[in-house]
Design a protein around this motif. Structure first.
Motif, PDB file in Angstrom:
ATOM      1  N   GLU A   1      51.407  78.136 -60.659  1.00  0.00           N
ATOM      2  CA  GLU A   1      51.799  78.719 -59.371  1.00  0.00           C
ATOM      3  C   GLU A   1      50.787  79.779 -58.933  1.00  0.00           C
ATOM      4  OE1 GLU A   1      54.115  77.795 -57.266  1.00  0.00           O
ATOM      5  OE2 GLU A   1      54.631  76.144 -58.621  1.00  0.00           O
ATOM      6  N   ALA A   2      50.309  80.595 -59.885  1.00  0.00           N
ATOM      7  CA  ALA A   2      49.342  81.645 -59.546  1.00  0.00           C
ATOM      8  C   ALA A   2      48.013  81.048 -59.100  1.00  0.00           C
ATOM      9  CB  ALA A   2      49.136  82.566 -60.745  1.00  0.00           C
ATOM     10  N   PHE A   3      47.509  80.068 -59.850  1.00  0.00           N
ATOM     11  CA  PHE A   3      46.218  79.458 -59.518  1.00  0.00           C
ATOM     12  C   PHE A   3      46.310  78.620 -58.252  1.00  0.00           C
ATOM     13  CE2 PHE A   3      45.313  79.497 -64.351  1.00  0.00           C
ATOM     14  CZ  PHE A   3      44.977  80.836 -64.282  1.00  0.00           C
ATOM     15  N   LYS A   4      47.490  78.036 -58.021  1.00  0.00           N
ATOM     16  CA  LYS A   4      47.689  77.221 -56.816  1.00  0.00           C
ATOM     17  C   LYS A   4      47.568  78.083 -55.564  1.00  0.00           C
ATOM     18  CE  LYS A   4      51.816  75.787 -55.740  1.00  0.00           C
ATOM     19  NZ  LYS A   4      53.116  75.069 -55.752  1.00  0.00           N
TER      20      LYS A   4
ATOM     21  N   ILE B   1      45.606  73.908 -64.014  1.00  0.00           N
ATOM     22  CA  ILE B   1      46.670  73.484 -64.930  1.00  0.00           C
ATOM     23  C   ILE B   1      47.019  72.013 -64.708  1.00  0.00           C
ATOM     24  CG2 ILE B   1      49.045  73.893 -65.679  1.00  0.00           C
ATOM     25  CD1 ILE B   1      47.099  76.145 -66.418  1.00  0.00           C
ATOM     26  N   THR B   2      47.178  71.615 -63.436  1.00  0.00           N
ATOM     27  CA  THR B   2      47.502  70.209 -63.157  1.00  0.00           C
ATOM     28  C   THR B   2      46.336  69.307 -63.551  1.00  0.00           C
ATOM     29  OG1 THR B   2      46.778  70.496 -60.858  1.00  0.00           O
ATOM     30  CG2 THR B   2      49.118  70.723 -61.294  1.00  0.00           C
ATOM     31  N   HIS B   3      45.103  69.759 -63.308  1.00  0.00           N
ATOM     32  CA  HIS B   3      43.942  68.934 -63.646  1.00  0.00           C
ATOM     33  C   HIS B   3      43.811  68.710 -65.150  1.00  0.00           C
ATOM     34  CE1 HIS B   3      42.529  68.508 -59.631  1.00  0.00           C
ATOM     35  NE2 HIS B   3      42.245  69.781 -59.455  1.00  0.00           N
ATOM     36  N   LEU B   4      44.187  69.716 -65.937  1.00  0.00           N
ATOM     37  CA  LEU B   4      44.029  69.613 -67.388  1.00  0.00           C
ATOM     38  C   LEU B   4      45.242  69.008 -68.088  1.00  0.00           C
ATOM     39  CD1 LEU B   4      42.332  73.028 -68.301  1.00  0.00           C
ATOM     40  CD2 LEU B   4      41.269  70.765 -68.198  1.00  0.00           C
ATOM     41  N   PHE B   5      46.440  69.407 -67.672  1.00  0.00           N
ATOM     42  CA  PHE B   5      47.633  69.117 -68.471  1.00  0.00           C
ATOM     43  C   PHE B   5      48.626  68.142 -67.842  1.00  0.00           C
ATOM     44  CE2 PHE B   5      46.283  73.412 -69.741  1.00  0.00           C
ATOM     45  CZ  PHE B   5      46.165  73.244 -71.117  1.00  0.00           C
TER      46      PHE B   5
END
Length: 273
Positions: A58-61, A89-93
């Motif tokens: 949420e923070a990085f988004k 986070i979405t790209h990695l996990f």
């Protein structure tokens, strides 16, 4: 903010100036945002991990959305596609499952997609099994009957059905949660089953949809261990250095280099590939 505190923690870890780094500052900030994790009581590592990943996402988004807006405003008349819903986070996990559901009456087939960051795998044995056994158990087809029937749009009523999961998007880093805490005879207990897991060449192709073109072979990079029982336990971790390829054991303030053979442990709870 949790993301800033986490960035400071990661920076301190990689600077290599200390024998060990305490996550106390990050835990303090995170505990204020999520009071459930602030108390000095035992918590589940898998639940904590998901909460941390969601918070960082949420923070990085938000930062990514702001950058996209700035680029759009600076690009004179150029159209820039927004990626505000994604983050590192979405790209990695983040991966995606698809549940193929077939009505046993009219044979109609439907697909239900579902995103995941952690796959919780059942342990099919009480003594010893392999990670592949756990994967087979998770991905085996199931029949939905009685209270679990689906509502078939074609039949217009509840019907028995079969359901089979497959991976339609394989994440760069896949996390497996071994479901060691299970209910048995109305009592919750911990399974001490030895789960044998490969260090390299974990092939997920049998469980991946033909529509997915991601790499399907993985290598182990970290393990979270849980020693103890339901009421009292201790977490440790084994992590592989991405540059030297050496394995290290993290046990509170004790950080020690360990041989590869020590990474296979009966206490494994979370596996990172």
């Amino acid at each position: 903010e949790c993301a800033t505190a986490f960035a400071c923690l990661v920076s301190d870890m990689w600077l290599g100036e200390f024998d060990f780094v305490s996550p106390e500052a990050f835990h303090s900030v995170f505990g204020k945002r999520y009071p459930a994790f602030s108390r000095r009581t035992q918590h589940d590592a898998q639940e904590f991990l998901i909460c941390v990943l969601d918070d960082l996402h949420e923070a990085f988004k938000q930062v990514r959305a702001q950058l996209c807006q700035e680029r759009q405003s600076s690009a004179a008349g150029a159209s820039t596609r927004s990626s505000s819903g994604t983050s590192i986070i979405t790209h990695l996990f983040e991966g995606q499952l698809s549940y193929a559901i077939r009505c046993l009456t009219c044979k109609a087939l439907s697909d239900r997609p579902e995103s995941f960051t952690v796959l919780s795998l059942p342990i099919p044995s009480t003594r010893v099994c392999s990670l592949q056994d756990c994967l087979e158990c998770f991905f085996q087809p199931d029949t939905l009957t009685q209270n679990n029937q689906i509502h078939c749009c074609w039949c217009g009523s509840n019907q028995d059905a079969t359901v089979k999961a497959s991976i339609t998007k394989a994440p760069q880093i896949i996390i497996f949660h071994l479901k060691r805490f299970a209910w048995q005879d109305k009592h919750r207990r911990k399974l001490s089953t030895t789960v044998c897991y490969p260090f390299s060449d974990l092939d997920l192709s049998p469980y991946i949809s033909t529509s997915c073109h991601n790499n399907t072979e993985y290598s182990l990079c970290a393990v979270v261990n849980h020693a103890g029982d339901l009421d009292y336990g201790h977490y440790t971790a084994f992590c592989k250095h991405s540059i030297t390829q050496h394995w290290y054991s993290f046990d509170d303030a004790q950080v020690t280099k360990i041989p590869d053979s020590a990474v296979q442990a009966d206490t494994a709870y979370l596996l990172f590939y």
